[in-house]
Design a protein around this motif. Structure first.
Motif, PDB file in Angstrom:
ATOM      1  N   PRO A 184      -2.510  28.840 -14.318  1.00 49.84           N
ATOM      2  CA  PRO A 184      -1.770  28.845 -13.014  1.00 49.84           C
ATOM      3  C   PRO A 184      -2.230  27.974 -11.959  1.00 49.84           C
ATOM      4  O   PRO A 184      -3.037  27.615 -11.688  1.00 49.84           O
ATOM      5  N   ARG A 185      -0.899  27.261 -11.353  1.00 49.48           N
ATOM      6  CA  ARG A 185      -1.233  26.141 -10.585  1.00 49.48           C
ATOM      7  C   ARG A 185      -0.623  26.532  -9.249  1.00 49.48           C
ATOM      8  O   ARG A 185       0.193  27.307  -9.140  1.00 49.48           O
ATOM      9  N   ILE A 186      -1.281  26.064  -8.228  1.00 49.77           N
ATOM     10  CA  ILE A 186      -0.518  26.209  -6.831  1.00 49.77           C
ATOM     11  C   ILE A 186      -0.585  24.848  -6.042  1.00 49.77           C
ATOM     12  O   ILE A 186      -1.029  23.832  -6.747  1.00 49.77           O
ATOM     13  N   GLU A 187      -0.062  24.676  -4.946  1.00 46.21           N
ATOM     14  CA  GLU A 187       0.087  23.437  -4.282  1.00 46.21           C
ATOM     15  C   GLU A 187      -0.857  23.452  -3.199  1.00 46.21           C
ATOM     16  O   GLU A 187      -0.942  24.513  -2.338  1.00 46.21           O
ATOM     17  N   ILE A 188      -1.337  22.293  -2.678  1.00 45.55           N
ATOM     18  CA  ILE A 188      -2.046  21.896  -1.368  1.00 45.55           C
ATOM     19  C   ILE A 188      -1.324  20.833  -0.793  1.00 45.55           C
ATOM     20  O   ILE A 188      -0.891  19.937  -1.345  1.00 45.55           O
ATOM     21  N   PHE A 189      -1.343  20.936   0.586  1.00 46.77           N
ATOM     22  CA  PHE A 189      -0.713  19.933   1.320  1.00 46.77           C
ATOM     23  C   PHE A 189      -1.619  19.295   2.596  1.00 46.77           C
ATOM     24  O   PHE A 189      -2.431  20.152   3.066  1.00 46.77           O
ATOM     25  N   ALA A 190      -1.559  18.351   2.700  1.00 45.25           N
ATOM     26  CA  ALA A 190      -2.444  17.540   3.679  1.00 45.25           C
ATOM     27  C   ALA A 190      -1.757  16.394   4.467  1.00 45.25           C
ATOM     28  O   ALA A 190      -0.738  15.722   3.877  1.00 45.25           O
ATOM     29  N   ARG A 191      -2.023  16.358   5.851  1.00 41.83           N
ATOM     30  CA  ARG A 191      -1.519  15.390   6.446  1.00 41.83           C
ATOM     31  C   ARG A 191      -2.549  14.200   6.812  1.00 41.83           C
ATOM     32  O   ARG A 191      -3.669  14.503   7.141  1.00 41.83           O
ATOM     33  N   GLU A 192      -2.056  12.987   6.504  1.00 42.45           N
ATOM     34  CA  GLU A 192      -2.976  11.868   6.646  1.00 42.45           C
ATOM     35  C   GLU A 192      -2.549  11.342   8.089  1.00 42.45           C
ATOM     36  O   GLU A 192      -1.264  11.093   8.400  1.00 42.45           O
ATOM     37  N   VAL A 193      -3.440  11.053   8.945  1.00 40.97           N
ATOM     38  CA  VAL A 193      -3.461  10.597  10.332  1.00 40.97           C
ATOM     39  C   VAL A 193      -4.099   9.275  10.458  1.00 40.97           C
ATOM     40  O   VAL A 193      -5.318   9.397  10.360  1.00 40.97           O
ATOM     41  N   ARG A 194      -3.409   8.258  11.199  1.00 39.65           N
ATOM     42  CA  ARG A 194      -4.240   6.895  11.492  1.00 39.65           C
ATOM     43  C   ARG A 194      -3.412   6.281  12.614  1.00 39.65           C
ATOM     44  O   ARG A 194      -2.344   6.787  12.992  1.00 39.65           O
ATOM     45  N   GLU A 195      -4.243   5.206  13.094  1.00 40.90           N
ATOM     46  CA  GLU A 195      -3.545   4.687  14.446  1.00 40.90           C
ATOM     47  C   GLU A 195      -2.461   3.754  13.990  1.00 40.90           C
ATOM     48  O   GLU A 195      -2.498   3.203  12.728  1.00 40.90           O
ATOM     49  N   ALA A 196      -1.428   3.878  14.722  1.00 40.28           N
ATOM     50  CA  ALA A 196      -0.288   2.713  14.498  1.00 40.28           C
ATOM     51  C   ALA A 196      -0.904   1.548  14.717  1.00 40.28           C
ATOM     52  O   ALA A 196      -1.684   1.187  15.628  1.00 40.28           O
ATOM     53  N   GLY A 197      -0.317   0.519  13.890  1.00 39.13           N
ATOM     54  CA  GLY A 197      -0.626  -0.875  13.977  1.00 39.13           C
ATOM     55  C   GLY A 197      -1.836  -1.264  13.552  1.00 39.13           C
ATOM     56  O   GLY A 197      -2.373  -2.382  13.680  1.00 39.13           O
ATOM     57  N   VAL A 198      -2.744  -0.564  12.798  1.00 39.29           N
ATOM     58  CA  VAL A 198      -3.960  -0.759  12.148  1.00 39.29           C
ATOM     59  C   VAL A 198      -3.818  -0.578  10.636  1.00 39.29           C
ATOM     60  O   VAL A 198      -3.165   0.240   9.889  1.00 39.29           O
ATOM     61  N   ALA A 199      -4.359  -1.676   9.835  1.00 43.33           N
ATOM     62  CA  ALA A 199      -4.396  -1.494   8.490  1.00 43.33           C
ATOM     63  C   ALA A 199      -5.059  -0.416   7.807  1.00 43.33           C
ATOM     64  O   ALA A 199      -6.101  -0.467   8.052  1.00 43.33           O
ATOM     65  N   ALA A 200      -4.301   0.593   7.316  1.00 42.13           N
ATOM     66  CA  ALA A 200      -5.107   1.753   6.713  1.00 42.13           C
ATOM     67  C   ALA A 200      -5.963   1.530   5.731  1.00 42.13           C
ATOM     68  O   ALA A 200      -6.974   2.198   5.706  1.00 42.13           O
ATOM     69  N   GLU A 201      -5.834   0.361   4.954  1.00 41.21           N
ATOM     70  CA  GLU A 201      -6.850   0.043   3.888  1.00 41.21           C
ATOM     71  C   GLU A 201      -8.297  -0.207   4.148  1.00 41.21           C
ATOM     72  O   GLU A 201      -8.914   0.041   3.644  1.00 41.21           O
ATOM     73  N   GLY A 202      -8.392  -0.575   5.564  1.00 47.24           N
ATOM     74  CA  GLY A 202      -9.741  -1.036   6.053  1.00 47.24           C
ATOM     75  C   GLY A 202     -10.530   0.273   6.661  1.00 47.24           C
ATOM     76  O   GLY A 202     -11.661  -0.081   6.884  1.00 47.24           O
ATOM     77  N   ARG A 203      -9.845   1.381   6.715  1.00 50.80           N
ATOM     78  CA  ARG A 203     -10.505   2.645   7.521  1.00 50.80           C
ATOM     79  C   ARG A 203     -10.823   3.516   6.144  1.00 50.80           C
ATOM     80  O   ARG A 203     -10.216   3.875   5.324  1.00 50.80           O
ATOM     81  N   PRO A 204     -12.172   4.107   6.398  1.00 47.83           N
ATOM     82  CA  PRO A 204     -12.627   5.275   5.458  1.00 47.83           C
ATOM     83  C   PRO A 204     -11.825   6.641   5.981  1.00 47.83           C
ATOM     84  O   PRO A 204     -11.110   6.666   7.112  1.00 47.83           O
ATOM     85  N   PHE A 205     -11.822   7.449   4.900  1.00 46.25           N
ATOM     86  CA  PHE A 205     -11.218   8.718   4.941  1.00 46.25           C
ATOM     87  C   PHE A 205     -12.174   9.708   5.719  1.00 46.25           C
ATOM     88  O   PHE A 205     -13.379   9.790   5.709  1.00 46.25           O
ATOM     89  N   LEU A 206     -11.706  10.450   6.903  1.00 49.65           N
ATOM     90  CA  LEU A 206     -12.312  11.636   7.145  1.00 49.65           C
ATOM     91  C   LEU A 206     -11.514  13.058   6.971  1.00 49.65           C
ATOM     92  O   LEU A 206     -10.432  13.094   7.523  1.00 49.65           O
TER      93      LEU A 206
END
Length: 414
Positions: free
Chosen positions: A27-49
């Protein structure tokens, strides 16, 4: 779906994961997460926390805590609703009504399962890149499990008020906790000495009156006593006083008081906290309602002894599943979990002793919820940990002052 608010960009992610990671085809369940980053900043250059919140059973923050703005300067922050909370296949008395083996189902909602969820989420968001983890309170417990079972997924770890006792039993935890709760009671009554008489008057009134909360359940003296759960938080330390100062309307308990008490003592918003609170300490033995058993060793909490009223803290008692309507349907599952003896280990002591992931940990000297001595023993055992012991903050220091995270980030990167 993407939202923008207060200079931040929020993006939601949903992922299907196994209920039991040992049975990936089950059986499977769902997980949900919100990603938050600064506006106006390229997301690809930031590591994840990844942020792992306290609990168990608390959803990720929906407001904008001060640490989030600080973290977003350097990271793409991932706010995970841990399984069973928020939008991650939530567990309530309603959603569990159709589950035949509730105890067996709930046994898959501890730190080891949360870590396995996080690894699947990391692969989904970051591929094979390791990410950083920030664990607050129970989230710190999860972070230590992460270091034990999947250190390859970690770039660095920051823990605030959440270094667990690696081998401590639930009985050990509560035997150490009751004296700390008494100490916080003494601080409270030093600040509000008039509240001692009011608390006794409330207990006497609850014995004489059939006081009903808004849902129709009776407020008993022992349930009133559980209001001390927030004494370990700077943000909520004074909330008990604000309740007590408007407790009476003449000789009767006021309607306003009963409504506010209901909001404070009901587990309708976080039943997982009550059901799993002792299970988070289970490793190879039954927890057996440890807080209830150990309480007899501390007569200061005995309401029938005639002494001053002393409030309990972060303890869950079996009678709560008789008195709280949100917990009554889960009483059978809670009883079975209390007798479950085959809990898997939550920590790998050998791997932790050889740990290579940088770790910085805030240990709050007067923490009511997590024992300082157990935390420091764990810090000594885990290789590569830099502890910061401070009496400047209570258990909720991370959410009160961005300098807490700022200092820990400096420590972990040195």
């Amino acid at each position: 779906m993407i939202h923008r608010h207060s200079g931040l960009v929020f993006a939601g992610h949903t992922l299907a994961v196994p209920l039991n990671h040992a049975d990936p085809d089950g059986p499977r369940i769902e997980i949900f997460a919100r990603e938050v980053r600064e506006a106006g900043v390229a997301a690809e250059g930031r590591p994840f926390l990844l942020y792992l919140q306290g609990g168990p059973g608390n959803r990720s923050p929906r407001d904008l805590p001060v640490w989030l703005r600080r973290a977003a300067r350097d990271y793409r922050v991932v706010l995970l609703d841990q399984r069973g909370t928020g939008r991650s296949t939530p567990l309530t008395r309603q959603t569990l009504a159709g589950v035949e083996d509730q105890a067996g189902y709930l046994a898959h909602f501890r730190a080891d399962s949360i870590v396995a969820d996080a690894e699947l989420l990391r692969a989904h968001l970051a591929g094979d890149r390791p990410w950083s983890v920030l664990g607050q309170s129970f989230g710190g417990f999860c972070a230590v499990s992460y270091l034990s079972f999947a250190p390859h997924g970690l770039r660095e770890v920051i823990i605030t008020g959440g270094l667990p006792g690696l081998t401590a039993t639930a009985e050990d935890v509560y035997r150490a906790a009751y004296p700390r709760v008494l100490a916080h009671n003494e601080r409270y009554f030093e600040r509000y000495p008039e509240d001692e008489a009011i608390a006794r008057r409330v207990v006497d009134a609850l014995r004489d009156q059939d006081a009903r909360l808004p849902a129709g359940d009776r407020l008993t003296p022992r349930r009133f006593q559980t209001l001390g759960i927030h004494l370990g938080s700077n943000a909520r330390f004074d909330s008990l006083h604000h309740l007590l100062e408007e407790a009476f309307a003449g000789d009767d308990l006021s309607e306003l008081f009963l409504r506010r008490v209901d909001a404070a003592v009901s587990f309708v918003e976080q039943p997982l906290f009550a059901v799993l609170h002792e299970a988070i300490y289970g490793q190879g033995a039954a927890t057996g309602w440890a807080a209830h058993r150990v309480r007899d060793e501390f007569p200061a909490f005995d309401l029938d002894a005639g002494g001053p009223v002393r409030f309990t803290g972060e303890m869950i008692y079996p009678w709560l599943f008789e008195e709280d309507p949100a917990l009554v349907p889960l009483a059978g599952a809670a009883a079975r979990l209390a007798t479950k003896a085959d809990w898997a280990p939550l920590y790998d002591l050998d791997r932790l002793a050889a740990n290579e992931v940088p770790v910085a940990a805030a240990v709050y000297f007067d923490d009511m919820y997590v024992d300082r001595d157990m935390s420091l023993a764990t810090a000594r055992h885990i290789r590569n940990v830099r502890p910061w012991v401070t009496n400047e903050y209570a258990h909720d220091g991370l959410g009160r002052d961005e300098r807490v995270l700022d200092r820990l980030l400096t420590m972990v990167k040195d």
